[in-house]
Design a protein around this motif. Structure first.
Motif, PDB file in Angstrom:
ATOM      1  N   SER A  56       0.802  -1.225   0.000  1.00  0.00           N
ATOM      2  CA  SER A  56       0.000   0.000   0.000  1.00  0.00           C
ATOM      3  C   SER A  56       0.836   1.277   0.000  1.00  0.00           C
ATOM      4  O   SER A  56       0.288   2.367  -0.117  1.00  0.00           O
ATOM      5  CB  SER A  56      -0.982  -0.007   1.178  1.00  0.00           C
ATOM      6  OG  SER A  56      -0.537  -0.845   2.196  1.00  0.00           O
ATOM      7  N   SER A  57       2.167   1.166   0.120  1.00  0.00           N
ATOM      8  CA  SER A  57       2.980   2.388   0.073  1.00  0.00           C
ATOM      9  C   SER A  57       3.043   2.988  -1.335  1.00  0.00           C
ATOM     10  O   SER A  57       3.246   4.185  -1.487  1.00  0.00           O
ATOM     11  CB  SER A  57       4.391   2.104   0.586  1.00  0.00           C
ATOM     12  OG  SER A  57       4.361   1.896   1.977  1.00  0.00           O
ATOM     13  N   LYS A  58       2.880   2.149  -2.342  1.00  0.00           N
ATOM     14  CA  LYS A  58       2.859   2.608  -3.740  1.00  0.00           C
ATOM     15  C   LYS A  58       4.021   3.560  -4.049  1.00  0.00           C
ATOM     16  O   LYS A  58       3.845   4.670  -4.580  1.00  0.00           O
ATOM     17  CB  LYS A  58       1.520   3.297  -4.061  1.00  0.00           C
ATOM     18  CG  LYS A  58       0.339   2.367  -4.004  1.00  0.00           C
ATOM     19  CD  LYS A  58      -0.974   3.103  -3.936  1.00  0.00           C
ATOM     20  CE  LYS A  58      -1.276   3.570  -2.531  1.00  0.00           C
ATOM     21  NZ  LYS A  58      -2.394   4.408  -2.328  1.00  0.00           N
ATOM     22  N   CYS A  59       5.227   3.111  -3.711  1.00  0.00           N
ATOM     23  CA  CYS A  59       6.418   3.943  -3.930  1.00  0.00           C
ATOM     24  C   CYS A  59       6.594   4.280  -5.412  1.00  0.00           C
ATOM     25  O   CYS A  59       6.219   3.490  -6.282  1.00  0.00           O
ATOM     26  CB  CYS A  59       7.659   3.180  -3.493  1.00  0.00           C
ATOM     27  SG  CYS A  59       7.688   2.788  -1.748  1.00  0.00           S
ATOM     28  N   GLY A  60       7.217   5.404  -5.673  1.00  0.00           N
ATOM     29  CA  GLY A  60       7.538   5.779  -7.049  1.00  0.00           C
ATOM     30  C   GLY A  60       8.643   4.883  -7.586  1.00  0.00           C
ATOM     31  O   GLY A  60       9.613   4.585  -6.884  1.00  0.00           O
ATOM     32  N   ILE A  61       8.464   4.434  -8.825  1.00  0.00           N
ATOM     33  CA  ILE A  61       9.483   3.590  -9.449  1.00  0.00           C
ATOM     34  C   ILE A  61       9.784   4.108 -10.857  1.00  0.00           C
ATOM     35  O   ILE A  61       8.990   4.853 -11.431  1.00  0.00           O
ATOM     36  CB  ILE A  61       9.028   2.101  -9.567  1.00  0.00           C
ATOM     37  CG1 ILE A  61       7.619   1.986 -10.200  1.00  0.00           C
ATOM     38  CG2 ILE A  61       9.058   1.414  -8.221  1.00  0.00           C
ATOM     39  CD1 ILE A  61       7.133   0.555 -10.396  1.00  0.00           C
ATOM     40  N   ILE A  62      10.923   3.688 -11.363  1.00  0.00           N
ATOM     41  CA  ILE A  62      11.232   3.919 -12.775  1.00  0.00           C
ATOM     42  C   ILE A  62      11.345   2.542 -13.409  1.00  0.00           C
ATOM     43  O   ILE A  62      12.117   1.701 -12.939  1.00  0.00           O
ATOM     44  CB  ILE A  62      12.584   4.648 -12.968  1.00  0.00           C
ATOM     45  CG1 ILE A  62      12.704   5.883 -12.065  1.00  0.00           C
ATOM     46  CG2 ILE A  62      12.821   4.964 -14.448  1.00  0.00           C
ATOM     47  CD1 ILE A  62      12.094   7.143 -12.564  1.00  0.00           C
TER      48      ILE A  62
END
Ligand code: MGD
Ligand code: MGD
Ligand code: SF4
Ligand code: MO
Length: 731
Positions: A56-62
């Motif tokens: 649920s943190s839905k971190c930003g990714i590339i």
């Protein structure tokens, strides 16, 4: 006292292997993609910013995409939760996109655990007809929808349900943070605060483990605090993997945190170390609470918690002296999210302790976060459905539960009573993870219609009449996500690769098409891109810019330390005394509440918690992650050596665990890192769906032992109110 005895030795024993996993930077990604990436010729690599769906943190990714195939991921440098890093789950979970055990087409159940493929048209037509028939016969209040809210789901799911006339929208918080959220909301007007960890001088964690239940930036902030010389106290019946960064471990008896916080609050007032100025300006009811606190002495709490009165006194006094750069971290699920009959009251007591330290909106204290103002769909072109005429089911029984989240398991109870006839589950494995699986199975079988939207054949999908295949997060765009925090911002999930299975669809399309089949298509006369344009309108950020950057933070709108906002409580102040609680039939000031059940000398309390490499049931079938569990025997339950010796159990032995609900077999890890009264069951094993071949049969199904129940205040699942006995058996 147990605390000092176990803490010194336990610190040394803190496992190197699990600690290393907690901070894993990369997982061997290339090996599994290499077979897909065509060698030779031109190699085209594109970088697409998006968000992780590993938890649920839905971190930003590339996403680094090579010749149209996902090649590797890295953390988005600007995302406040990632800060350039992602965790092992973030890397490993992305392999899902190429998994052979995904759902690839719509399915209809034709027998117990038997399905046949059907077309989308047939699925929509039949589901639409059934929903309308249920509405005609039983009213829209007999329909529900439950999900783990993600950016698109948050908008599309409630809109779909409201268009059908039902208010019964629920989230997974009933087994996550319903109790903490209710306690905080009626005290501070927000379901949670954030913590300014890196600037804090004295931090107490109560059942919150940054090193296991990872969010990359939280781990980084704790390292910074440690480097700055902060005192870090870990209150946990288990020496968790954050204890490597802690200065002190208090091995509390599980379920007794409220007694400790009440006693610390007592000491703060007795020693005149509370922030009287803050209390005078920003709160109501302090007199009543301080009167109630008189009886909660450290000596009283010592008997309940097993933590010495001296330790409680010392820590409360030191925190009082370090204020406002001192705090009890707001916690999440571990101690008082959803576990005990006293969990809402623990949440309230923690919020109030922080208020007594005057740490709210202070550097090194608790932060009431801010979020960006997002636009809505144009009401003329895209009229919203009417607000449903009924109250959400469960609201009368649990008026303190945070309304937007509701009490999801009320759906099962009402189904048992014949009052709930349809349930839609999106991105939720409620049948295994929300409540006792036997109870949930029976409840689901009693409904006329169960529909699950998922990416794999979860236990909930297996019990559904229709299963609709979502694309994975690697293959879809989603709605704009507003980021709340000390600094508000925006994030966007974006499609990285073409969909692997042509018959899968993202939920914005599924809801739009299903709405047509239900005769409510007029409420979905917009596209996802159109929605995103309108959501962004007031922010001054263009969709093109957000697509390019993936994350945009509004630094100029960051919270200025020391500025108190008007609170969203009825009095607009911190409520030491709550009329809302009184009206709901509870004590208006926090009082000691006993847990519902207690272990005897022979039995144990079953507790659970996260492992750094898994997220609930959704990662269990990921081979690269489950292999780590297998390599390190991570599925074992934890037992204290003193208890193990009495029972003739040695490390690695097979045991039988018996509760009022079930009997299970599992192997044991004998370790001083656990309180003698508790058995720790790591989350999340015990998968039973035979479609999930990697995961099935490994470890232990914690929820099988949890009686189906509701905490009286918030409706939470009371998932640690479980007593078990353990005996050695042959493997
Ligand atoms: N690896 C991983 N990380 C995750 C997730 C995940 O699934 N996996 N999910 C995310 C989600 S949804 C959530 S809610 C958060 C949860 O974040 P946390 O609440 O930090 O995680 P948990 O591991 O559930 O619980 C933390 C600790 O509480 C302890 N505990 C158990 N009972 C008691 C008690 O009675 N008193 C005290 N003081 N402590 C107790 C456990 O031993 C455990 O070490 O994690 C998030 N991050
Ligand atoms: N034993 C034990 N039980 C726990 C906990 C614990 O610590 N221990 N923690 C509790 C907590 S904190 C929480 S928040 C809950 C979480 O409970 P849930 O929110 O139900 O989480 P999961 O069990 O991972 O189930 C998520 C489902 O979503 C599906 N899914 C994954 N990606 C997608 C997607 O892109 N689209 C769609 N449509 N579906 C997708 C997964 O396949 C899976 O079936 O579990 C709780 N249960
Ligand atoms: S904490 Fe890990 S799994 Fe969760 S969103 Fe961030 S990178 Fe993904
Ligand atoms: Mo959670």
């Amino acid at each position: 006292m147990l605390e000092s005895k176990i803490s010194r030795r336990g610190f040394i024993k803190a496992s190197a292997t699990t600690a290393a996993l907690a901070s894993a930077g990369t997982v061997g990604f290339q090996s599994w993609t290499s077979e897909y990436v065509k060698a030779g010729g031109q190699t085209k690599i594109t970088e697409i910013p998006s968000t992780c769906n590993g938890c649920s943190s839905k971190c930003g990714i590339i996403g680094h995409v090579k010749n149209g195939r996902l090649w590797k991921l890295s953390g988005h440098p600007d995302h406040p939760y990632a800060k350039g890093k992602i965790c092992a789950r973030g890397h490993g979970y992305a392999t899902l996109v190429y998994s052979k055990e995904r759902l690839t087409q719509p399915l209809k159940r034709v027998g117990s655990e038997k399905f046949e493929p059907i077309s989308w048209e047939q699925a929509y037509k039949e589901i639409g007809e059934k929903l309308n028939a249920i509405i005609k016969k039983h009213g829209p209040e007999a329909i529900s929808l439950t999900e783990d809210p993600r950016a698109s789901g948050k908008i599309y799911s409630p809109r779909f349900l409201h268009a059908l006339g039902s208010p019964n929208y629920y989230t997974h918080h009933v087994v996550c943070s319903n109790s903490r959220d209710a306690g905080f909301f009626h005290t501070l007007g927000v379901t949670s605060t954030s913590a300014d960890i890196s600037s804090s001088k004295y931090i107490m964690f109560i059942g919150r483990s940054y090193g296991d239940a990872i969010r990359p930036s939280s781990v980084q902030s704790l390292v910074e605090a440690k480097e700055n010389g902060a005192k870090i106290v870990m209150v946990d019946p288990r020496l968790n993997n954050t204890c490597n960064l802690a200065t002190e471990w208090l091995a509390i008896r599980p379920g007794m945190d409220l007694a400790m916080v009440l006693a610390m609050s007592h000491v703060l007032i007795r020693e005149n170390l509370h922030d009287a100025e803050f209390i005078k300006n920003y709160s109501i009811g302090f007199e009543e609470y301080s009167k109630e606190l008189k009886k909660y002495t450290p000596q009283w709490a010592e008997k309940l918690t097993g933590i010495s009165a001296d330790t409680i006194e010392r820590i409360a006094i030191d925190m009082g002296k370090a204020k406002p750069k001192a705090l009890i971290e707001q916690s999440w699920r571990g101690a008082f999210g959803c576990n005990y009959e006293n969990s809402t009251e623990t949440g309230r007591a923690v919020a109030l302790f922080n208020a007594m330290l005057g740490n709210i909106q202070q550097k090194g204290g608790s932060i009431i976060t801010t979020k960006p103002e997002l636009g809505k769909l144009d009401p003329v072109k895209h009229p919203s459905p009417k607000e449903p005429e009924f109250k959400k089911a469960g609201q009368d029984e649990f008026p303190l539960a945070y309304e937007e989240q509701g009490v999801a398991t009320i759906v099962a109870k009402l189904a048992m009573e014949g009052k709930m006839k349809a349930a839609i589950y999106n991105h939720s494995n409620a049948a295994l993870g929300y409540g006792n699986p036997k109870y949930m199975k029976e409840a689901l079988s009693k409904m006329d219609l169960v529909v699950t939207i998922d990416v794999q054949m979860s236990e909930t999908a297996l019990l559904s009449d229709y299963v609709l295949p979502d694309v994975t997060y690697i293959e879809r765009d989603e709605a704009v996500e507003g980021l709340s925090g000390k600094t508000p911002g925006l994030a966007l999930r974006q499609q990285m690769v073409e969909k692997v299975h042509p018959k899968t669809k993202p939920i914005d399309i599924i809801y739009t098409e299903l709405a047509k089949a239900c005769g409510i298509g007029q409420y979905f006369n917009f596209t996802l891109d159109g929605l995103n344009e309108q959501m962004l309108a007031p922010t001054g950020v263009s969709y093109k810019e957000l697509r390019e950057k993936g994350v945009i933070m509004f630094e100029d709108k960051a919270i200025v330390p020391g500025t108190m906002p008007e609170l969203k409580t009825p009095s607009k102040k911190v409520e030491f005394y709550s009329e809302t609680f009184k009206k709901a039939g509870f004590s208006p000031v926090v009082r000691w509440v006993e847990p519902k059940v207690s272990p005897s000398g022979e039995s144990f309390r079953l507790i659970t918690g996260k492992q750094a490499i898994h997220s609930h049931t959704q990662t269990a079938n990921v081979p690269i992650l489950m292999q780590i569990s297998k390599d390190y025997d991570l599925e074992r339950i934890w037992m204290n050596p003193a208890r193990a010796k009495k029972l003739g159990i040695k490390d690695g032995d097979m045991v039988e665990v018996k509760s009022s609900e079930a009997t299970s077999k599992v192997r044991v890890k004998v370790t001083e890192r656990i309180h003698p009264e508790a058995i720790f069951v790591p989350s999340h094993y015990g998968i039973t769906s035979s479609y999930l071949k990697t995961a099935k049969g490994i470890g232990f199904g914690f929820m099988e032992h949890v009686p189906f129940d509701f905490e009286a205040w918030s409706g939470a699942g009371n998932i640690h109110e479980v007593i078990v006995t353990v005996r050695k058996v042959r493997s």
